[in-house]
Write an enzyme that holds these catalytic residues in place. Structure first.
Site, mmCIF file in Angstrom:
data_model
loop_
_atom_site.group_PDB
_atom_site.id
_atom_site.type_symbol
_atom_site.label_atom_id
_atom_site.label_comp_id
_atom_site.label_asym_id
_atom_site.label_seq_id
_atom_site.Cartn_x
_atom_site.Cartn_y
_atom_site.Cartn_z
ATOM 1 N N MET A 179 12.424 24.368 3.881
ATOM 2 C CA MET A 179 11.649 23.682 2.847
ATOM 3 C C MET A 179 12.539 22.860 1.916
ATOM 4 O O MET A 179 12.211 21.724 1.573
ATOM 5 C CB MET A 179 10.825 24.705 2.046
ATOM 6 C CG MET A 179 9.891 24.067 1.035
ATOM 7 S SD MET A 179 8.975 25.271 0.063
ATOM 8 C CE MET A 179 7.802 25.886 1.258
ATOM 9 N N TYR A 236 16.258 29.358 10.240
ATOM 10 C CA TYR A 236 15.041 29.953 10.798
ATOM 11 C C TYR A 236 14.980 29.736 12.306
ATOM 12 O O TYR A 236 15.262 28.632 12.796
ATOM 13 C CB TYR A 236 13.802 29.319 10.160
ATOM 14 C CG TYR A 236 13.621 29.655 8.710
ATOM 15 C CD1 TYR A 236 13.411 30.970 8.288
ATOM 16 C CD2 TYR A 236 13.638 28.645 7.747
ATOM 17 C CE1 TYR A 236 13.234 31.271 6.950
ATOM 18 C CE2 TYR A 236 13.453 28.940 6.405
ATOM 19 C CZ TYR A 236 13.251 30.256 6.009
ATOM 20 O OH TYR A 236 13.083 30.554 4.685
ATOM 21 N N ARG A 258 -10.746 -0.299 14.562
ATOM 22 C CA ARG A 258 -10.584 0.610 13.436
ATOM 23 C C ARG A 258 -11.533 0.115 12.351
ATOM 24 O O ARG A 258 -12.639 0.598 12.233
ATOM 25 C CB ARG A 258 -9.107 0.626 12.990
ATOM 26 C CG ARG A 258 -8.804 1.712 11.992
ATOM 27 C CD ARG A 258 -7.328 1.787 11.653
ATOM 28 N NE ARG A 258 -6.821 0.534 11.079
ATOM 29 C CZ ARG A 258 -5.559 0.345 10.673
ATOM 30 N NH1 ARG A 258 -4.675 1.322 10.795
ATOM 31 N NH2 ARG A 258 -5.176 -0.813 10.172
ATOM 32 N N LYS A 269 0.849 -1.205 0.000
ATOM 33 C CA LYS A 269 0.000 0.000 0.000
ATOM 34 C C LYS A 269 0.884 1.254 0.000
ATOM 35 O O LYS A 269 2.095 1.163 0.252
ATOM 36 C CB LYS A 269 -0.915 -0.019 1.219
ATOM 37 C CG LYS A 269 -0.177 0.007 2.550
ATOM 38 C CD LYS A 269 -1.113 -0.312 3.705
ATOM 39 C CE LYS A 269 -0.372 -0.292 5.028
ATOM 40 N NZ LYS A 269 -1.158 -0.899 6.112
HETATM 41 C C1 LIG Z 1 -0.410 -1.960 6.689
HETATM 42 C C2 LIG Z 1 -1.030 -3.252 7.083
HETATM 43 C C3 LIG Z 1 -0.243 -4.385 7.301
HETATM 44 C C4 LIG Z 1 1.277 -4.350 7.303
HETATM 45 O O1 LIG Z 1 1.738 -3.818 8.515
HETATM 46 P P1 LIG Z 1 3.314 -3.693 8.853
HETATM 47 O O2 LIG Z 1 3.349 -3.195 10.235
HETATM 48 O O3 LIG Z 1 3.867 -2.698 7.870
HETATM 49 O O4 LIG Z 1 3.888 -5.037 8.658
HETATM 50 C C5 LIG Z 1 -0.886 -5.582 7.555
HETATM 51 N N1 LIG Z 1 -2.235 -5.647 7.603
HETATM 52 C C6 LIG Z 1 -3.019 -4.576 7.414
HETATM 53 C C7 LIG Z 1 -4.505 -4.712 7.505
HETATM 54 C C8 LIG Z 1 -2.449 -3.338 7.163
HETATM 55 O O5 LIG Z 1 -3.225 -2.265 6.985
#
Ligand SMILES: *Cc1c(COP(=O)(O)O)cnc(C)c1O
Length: 353
Positions: free
Chosen positions: A299, A251, A129, A34
């Site tokens: 930046m 800054y 969640r 992802k």
């Molecule tokens: C992102 C995610 C993972 C992977 O998690 P990691 O901590 O990066 O190994 C596994 N399952 C779900 C549902 C996720 O959203």
């Protein structure tokens, strides 16, 4: 010459980290790609991870790209589909869908084929969640079993504390008690659970961060886990400043020299994805030698201490994280986690492999 910043992606390391996962489990591996493969580039990462048994991601467009690139493995949409049009695409591209809410069960009626959709029914075992509450699970399970679109059902959950001392016990107990009622395949483990809690492995594990070579644990390094960093963010020094005692830089004058010093100005800033909240002292390397961030990140630029590196100067290579500079250490200094740094690298940074 282009501006010197780049994110170098080591595909051999990515492949090698997949084998670390293979050696840690006998379950099938769903490589989580992802967020543009945690910032590494979707198709580039998929190629190095081609030996995975499946891929998990969120965006329909990415799933379609992956299928069109020729991958035949399971492709799982981690948030499922969002509307009836997605449902049609899931059929066209043979995508598996998480079902996490009642409204997604209703969408199954839009699936145009019979008995071809693999669904991953998500139960909330404590993270709260996504997923059906334990008391809603049986209703959802029966609805899926009856539905003409559905082929295989996998029961899944996600852990909130797999990387911490609290561990997985509470959620695992909830899940196992629920799962005992059904003959379905199971999936629970993220990277932390895969590496530390073998009773969670089930039929499919879902590693993400470990594949990219970062440790999911605060108390164990990637190297200790046998993982190799995949992304190295590097740039070069484009100017050098001589400081006298009392001089301030950047800054807000976040750093003030208490003696004569030399500092380099590096072509990397928060618009490249370097964390603006990184404090004085955040580790980095100059031509392979340890050094540290000074002053506030701006930046497009930041400062590195060159006082102890007389051989360095304009053109010296600065490693912001990756090979030689563990991304977890940079993340910790900046009050965040490696995941966020990887994903935050911006579009203007060329990614090369
Ligand atoms: C992102 C995610 C993972 C992977 O998690 P990691 O901590 O990066 O190994 C596994 N399952 C779900 C549902 C996720 O959203």
């Amino acid at each position: 010459m282009p501006r010197p910043i780049q994110a170098k992606v080591d595909l051999n390391a990515l492949e090698s980290n997949l084998y670390v996962a293979r050696h840690a489990t006998s379950s099938r591996i769903m490589a989580v790609i992802k967020a543009n493969a945690y910032g590494h580039g979707l198709l580039r990462a998929a190629e190095a991870l081609a030996d995975a048994d499946g891929f998990a991601l969120l965006d329909m467009a990415d799933a379609v790209r992956l299928r069109e690139a020729g991958y035949r493995q399971t492709i799982l949409l981690l948030e499922g589909v969002f509307d009836a049009q997605d449902m049609a695409l899931a059929a066209e591209y043979d995508l598996a869908c998480v079902i996490h809410s009642p409204w997604q069960i209703a969408l199954l009626d839009a699936y145009p084929a019979r008995g071809a959709l693999d669904v991953w029914l998500k139960v909330n075992s404590g993270m709260t969640r996504l997923g059906f509450a334990p008391h809603e699970l049986d209703g959802a399970m029966q609805a899926l079993r009856r539905h003409k679109a559905v082929h295989e059902i996998t029961l899944m959950t996600h852990f909130a504390h797999a990387d911490e001392a609290r561990g997985v016990t509470e959620q695992l107990d909830v899940f196992n008690e629920l799962a005992a009622d059904y003959r379905v395949t199971r999936s629970l483990a993220n990277s932390a659970a895969l590496l530390r809690h073998r009773f969670t492995h089930g039929d499919w594990v879902r590693p993400g961060i470990m594949l990219y070579g970062a440790s999911p644990f605060a108390d164990v390094t990637a190297r200790q886990l046998g993982l190799r960093p995949v992304m190295t963010l590097e740039s070069r020094i484009i100017a050098v400043q001589q400081l006298r005692a009392g001089d301030e830089i950047g800054y807000g004058a976040l750093f003030r020299a208490d003696r004569a010093m030399r500092v380099g100005v590096v072509a990397c800033g928060y618009a490249d994805g370097y964390p603006r909240h990184a404090p004085n002292g955040t580790p980095m390397q100059v031509d392979g030698q340890p050094s540290r961030l000074l002053g506030r990140v701006s930046m497009d630029m930041l400062y590195v201490d060159l006082s102890h590196l007389p051989g360095s100067g304009v053109g010296s290579v600065v490693t912001l994280w990756g090979e030689g500079v563990p991304i977890e250490e940079v993340a910790e200094a900046a009050g965040t986690i490696s995941y966020e740094l990887m994903c935050a690298v911006t579009a203007r940074v060329p990614v090369i492999s």
